[in-house]
Design a protein around this motif. Structure first.
Motif, PDB file in Angstrom:
ATOM      1  N   THR A 173       1.053  -1.178   0.236  1.00 50.09           N
ATOM      2  CA  THR A 173       0.615  -0.407  -0.274  1.00 50.09           C
ATOM      3  C   THR A 173       0.710   1.826   0.068  1.00 50.09           C
ATOM      4  OG1 THR A 173      -0.053   0.198   2.469  1.00 50.09           O
ATOM      5  CG2 THR A 173      -2.139  -1.336   1.143  1.00 50.09           C
ATOM      6  N   ILE A 174       2.236   1.451   0.735  1.00 49.56           N
ATOM      7  CA  ILE A 174       2.890   2.443   0.578  1.00 49.56           C
ATOM      8  C   ILE A 174       3.428   2.613  -0.606  1.00 49.56           C
ATOM      9  CG2 ILE A 174       5.000   3.233   0.776  1.00 49.56           C
ATOM     10  CD1 ILE A 174       4.828   1.652   3.879  1.00 49.56           C
ATOM     11  N   ALA A 175       4.010   1.975  -1.992  1.00 49.36           N
ATOM     12  CA  ALA A 175       3.723   1.614  -2.921  1.00 49.36           C
ATOM     13  C   ALA A 175       2.954   2.568  -3.851  1.00 49.36           C
ATOM     14  CB  ALA A 175       4.722   0.625  -3.461  1.00 49.36           C
ATOM     15  N   GLN A 176       1.653   2.135  -3.568  1.00 45.72           N
ATOM     16  CA  GLN A 176       0.899   2.945  -4.379  1.00 45.72           C
ATOM     17  C   GLN A 176       0.135   4.563  -3.825  1.00 45.72           C
ATOM     18  OE1 GLN A 176      -2.484   0.116  -3.903  1.00 45.72           O
ATOM     19  NE2 GLN A 176      -1.198  -1.849  -4.161  1.00 45.72           N
ATOM     20  N   LYS A 177       0.787   5.170  -2.824  1.00 46.34           N
ATOM     21  CA  LYS A 177       0.329   6.269  -2.108  1.00 46.34           C
ATOM     22  C   LYS A 177       0.359   7.484  -3.727  1.00 46.34           C
ATOM     23  CE  LYS A 177       0.144   4.957   2.607  1.00 46.34           C
ATOM     24  NZ  LYS A 177       0.210   6.078   3.884  1.00 46.34           N
ATOM     25  N   SER A 178       0.690   8.799  -3.026  1.00 45.33           N
ATOM     26  CA  SER A 178       0.770   9.613  -4.262  1.00 45.33           C
ATOM     27  C   SER A 178       1.789  10.110  -3.877  1.00 45.33           C
ATOM     28  CB  SER A 178      -0.636   9.866  -4.346  1.00 45.33           C
ATOM     29  OG  SER A 178      -1.216  10.480  -3.193  1.00 45.33           O
ATOM     30  N   SER A 179       2.199   9.958  -3.097  1.00 42.17           N
ATOM     31  CA  SER A 179       3.700  10.408  -2.931  1.00 42.17           C
ATOM     32  C   SER A 179       4.042  10.385  -1.818  1.00 42.17           C
ATOM     33  CB  SER A 179       3.074  12.056  -1.707  1.00 42.17           C
ATOM     34  OG  SER A 179       2.253  11.597  -0.839  1.00 42.17           O
ATOM     35  N   PRO A 180       5.413  10.347  -1.900  1.00 45.83           N
ATOM     36  CA  PRO A 180       6.383  10.353  -1.049  1.00 45.83           C
ATOM     37  C   PRO A 180       6.330   9.350   0.543  1.00 45.83           C
ATOM     38  CG  PRO A 180       7.543  11.573  -2.525  1.00 45.83           C
ATOM     39  CD  PRO A 180       6.214  11.590  -2.640  1.00 45.83           C
ATOM     40  N   GLN A 188       7.021   6.981 -10.611  1.00 47.44           N
ATOM     41  CA  GLN A 188       7.435   5.657 -10.727  1.00 47.44           C
ATOM     42  C   GLN A 188       8.588   4.910  -9.696  1.00 47.44           C
ATOM     43  OE1 GLN A 188       4.103   4.260 -10.151  1.00 47.44           O
ATOM     44  NE2 GLN A 188       3.874   6.375 -11.786  1.00 47.44           N
ATOM     45  N   ALA A 189       9.347   6.263  -9.254  1.00 46.94           N
ATOM     46  CA  ALA A 189      10.628   5.496  -8.653  1.00 46.94           C
ATOM     47  C   ALA A 189      10.212   5.105  -6.861  1.00 46.94           C
ATOM     48  CB  ALA A 189      11.377   7.218  -7.918  1.00 46.94           C
ATOM     49  N   ARG A 190      10.404   4.262  -6.601  1.00 42.99           N
ATOM     50  CA  ARG A 190       9.645   3.632  -5.423  1.00 42.99           C
ATOM     51  C   ARG A 190      10.635   2.844  -4.088  1.00 42.99           C
ATOM     52  NH1 ARG A 190       6.550   5.810  -7.174  1.00 42.99           N
ATOM     53  NH2 ARG A 190       4.109   5.596  -6.531  1.00 42.99           N
ATOM     54  N   TYR A 191      12.179   3.632  -4.742  1.00 41.67           N
ATOM     55  CA  TYR A 191      12.936   2.964  -4.039  1.00 41.67           C
ATOM     56  C   TYR A 191      13.001   4.082  -2.679  1.00 41.67           C
ATOM     57  CZ  TYR A 191      15.978   6.396  -6.398  1.00 41.67           C
ATOM     58  OH  TYR A 191      15.420   8.347  -6.649  1.00 41.67           O
ATOM     59  N   TYR A 192      14.063   2.937  -1.534  1.00 41.97           N
ATOM     60  CA  TYR A 192      14.274   4.583  -0.565  1.00 41.97           C
ATOM     61  C   TYR A 192      15.723   3.690  -0.346  1.00 41.97           C
ATOM     62  CZ  TYR A 192      14.002  -0.563   2.052  1.00 41.97           C
ATOM     63  OH  TYR A 192      14.729  -1.646   2.536  1.00 41.97           O
ATOM     64  N   ARG A 193      16.627   4.637  -0.128  1.00 40.89           N
ATOM     65  CA  ARG A 193      18.083   4.660   0.246  1.00 40.89           C
ATOM     66  C   ARG A 193      18.713   4.896   1.762  1.00 40.89           C
ATOM     67  NH1 ARG A 193      20.527  10.292  -3.229  1.00 40.89           N
ATOM     68  NH2 ARG A 193      22.035   9.935  -1.003  1.00 40.89           N
ATOM     69  N   CYS A 194      19.553   3.928   2.162  1.00 37.50           N
ATOM     70  CA  CYS A 194      19.942   4.057   3.663  1.00 37.50           C
ATOM     71  C   CYS A 194      21.240   5.015   3.557  1.00 37.50           C
ATOM     72  CB  CYS A 194      19.933   2.600   3.433  1.00 37.50           C
ATOM     73  SG  CYS A 194      18.830   1.968   4.108  1.00 37.50           S
ATOM     74  N   ASP A 195      21.007   6.398   4.541  1.00 43.97           N
ATOM     75  CA  ASP A 195      23.251   6.896   3.649  1.00 43.97           C
ATOM     76  C   ASP A 195      23.243   6.855   5.707  1.00 43.97           C
ATOM     77  OD1 ASP A 195      21.955   7.018   1.279  1.00 43.97           O
ATOM     78  OD2 ASP A 195      22.584   9.173   1.186  1.00 43.97           O
ATOM     79  N   LEU A 196      24.774   6.586   5.048  1.00 40.91           N
ATOM     80  CA  LEU A 196      25.253   7.278   6.832  1.00 40.91           C
ATOM     81  C   LEU A 196      26.092   8.615   6.884  1.00 40.91           C
ATOM     82  CD1 LEU A 196      26.789   3.188   8.155  1.00 40.91           C
ATOM     83  CD2 LEU A 196      25.175   4.943   9.305  1.00 40.91           C
ATOM     84  N   ILE A 197      26.443   8.976   7.585  1.00 44.07           N
ATOM     85  CA  ILE A 197      26.784  10.337   7.689  1.00 44.07           C
ATOM     86  C   ILE A 197      27.696  10.730   8.989  1.00 44.07           C
ATOM     87  CG2 ILE A 197      26.050  12.681   7.076  1.00 44.07           C
ATOM     88  CD1 ILE A 197      23.518  12.268   6.806  1.00 44.07           C
ATOM     89  N   GLU A 198      29.008  10.817   8.551  1.00 41.36           N
ATOM     90  CA  GLU A 198      29.881  11.341  10.035  1.00 41.36           C
ATOM     91  C   GLU A 198      29.276  12.738   9.985  1.00 41.36           C
ATOM     92  OE1 GLU A 198      34.273  11.656  10.854  1.00 41.36           O
ATOM     93  OE2 GLU A 198      33.703  11.062   9.929  1.00 41.36           O
TER      94      GLU A 198
END
Length: 296
Positions: free
Chosen positions: A87-94, A139-149
């Motif tokens: 259902t999250i991927a079907q939402k109209s906004s990120p 139609q981008a449906r990815y998420y990124r995991c980022d680390l920051i020092e």
């Protein structure tokens, strides 16, 4: 313009009445060619690094985040990429806040494998980044995991030219330890700034408290204190090698905590970093791990 139109019409009529299709064609204007694929949003991948100006907690996908080689000065490193589904991927906004819960949990698990330890124990911030509104519409449906020092507890970015992989293994170069507690003119805490333990300092990271349940962010200061104070007290006492009752006898060491922001709390980072602090103008040039109630 009219002459051209008429001439074209005549030519078409003549062609239609001619000897048939040109050699090698079947009369189909696209001649069996497939339709062009719909434009797609490029998907990031693990191992990419990014420049950014600002503090780590405001870092977001967009034009201010530019990819660079990881050997160049950069702010953020992508170590995992996942997909939103259901259902999250079907939402109209990120997705945001609670809709990022599953993604954040996946990022947190992989962060421990990537770093060699809990990122909360390092000079680090973990970000889960959804696509921008434009990318989501594409139609981008990815998420990124980022680390920051970071260089302090207010999320000031510490640029790097190497990967963060394994920085909480072995010698643990990014392990949180001794800190300088800075205060304003009224004595309120402003920041916890990491320093080397052999330099004079007045505080030390002792561990991270995790909320025992999925309660909403306690927006009331009294409610936050009720939740966090007992937990951090126990963490500080154990760090010193004391029971809670033994710690209560200590007149030189107090403690404080730094709570995750409401937004981060909303998607699952229900934590507080706990710090011991020396009272008054006291300072030391060593760690207080297992110091007990020995005078400092």
């Amino acid at each position: 313009m009219k002459r051209w139109t008429v001439g074209l019409s005549v030519a078409l009529v003549l062609f239609a009445a001619g000897c048939g299709n040109p050699a090698g064609t079947d009369g189909d204007l696209v001649n069996g060619w497939g339709a062009l694929a719909a434009p797609s949003v490029p998907k990031p991948s693990a191992g990419q690094c990014w420049t950014y100006k600002g503090d780590a907690d405001k870092l977001a996908v967009g034009p201010d985040l530019a990819e660079v080689e990881c050997t160049a000065s950069h702010a953020s490193e992508t170590f995992k990429v996942g997909e939103f589904t259901g259902t999250i991927a079907q939402k109209s906004s990120p997705p945001a806040e609670a809709d990022l819960t599953e993604a954040f949990a996946a990022c947190q698990t992989e962060a421990s494998n990537f770093l060699g330890g809990d990122w909360h124990d390092g000079r680090l911030i973990l970000r889960v980044l959804a696509p921008s509104a434009k990318q989501w519409a594409g139609q981008a449906r990815y998420y990124r995991c980022d680390l920051i020092e970071v260089s302090d507890d207010t999320y000031t970015i510490a640029p790097r030219t190497t990967s963060l992989k394994d920085t909480l293994r072995g010698s643990k170069p990014l392990q949180l330890g001794c800190v300088k507690v800075t205060t304003d003119s009224k004595g309120s805490i402003e920041d916890f700034v990491p320093v080397k333990c052999d330099t004079l300092h007045n505080g030390e990271y002792t561990g991270t408290f995790y909320s025992p349940d999925a309660r909403p962010y306690p927006s009331d200061a009294s409610a936050r204190r009720s939740l966090l104070q007992p937990g951090c007290k126990t963490i500080v006492a154990r760090y010193l090698g004391l029971t809670d009752a033994q710690y209560d006898l200590n007149k030189q060491i107090s403690f404080a905590w730094s709570t995750a922001t409401p937004a981060r709390w909303g998607y699952g980072d229900r934590t507080a970093r706990c710090y011991l602090m020396l009272e008054g103008n006291l300072s030391v040039s060593r760690s207080l791990l297992a110091n007990g109630n020995v005078p400092v």
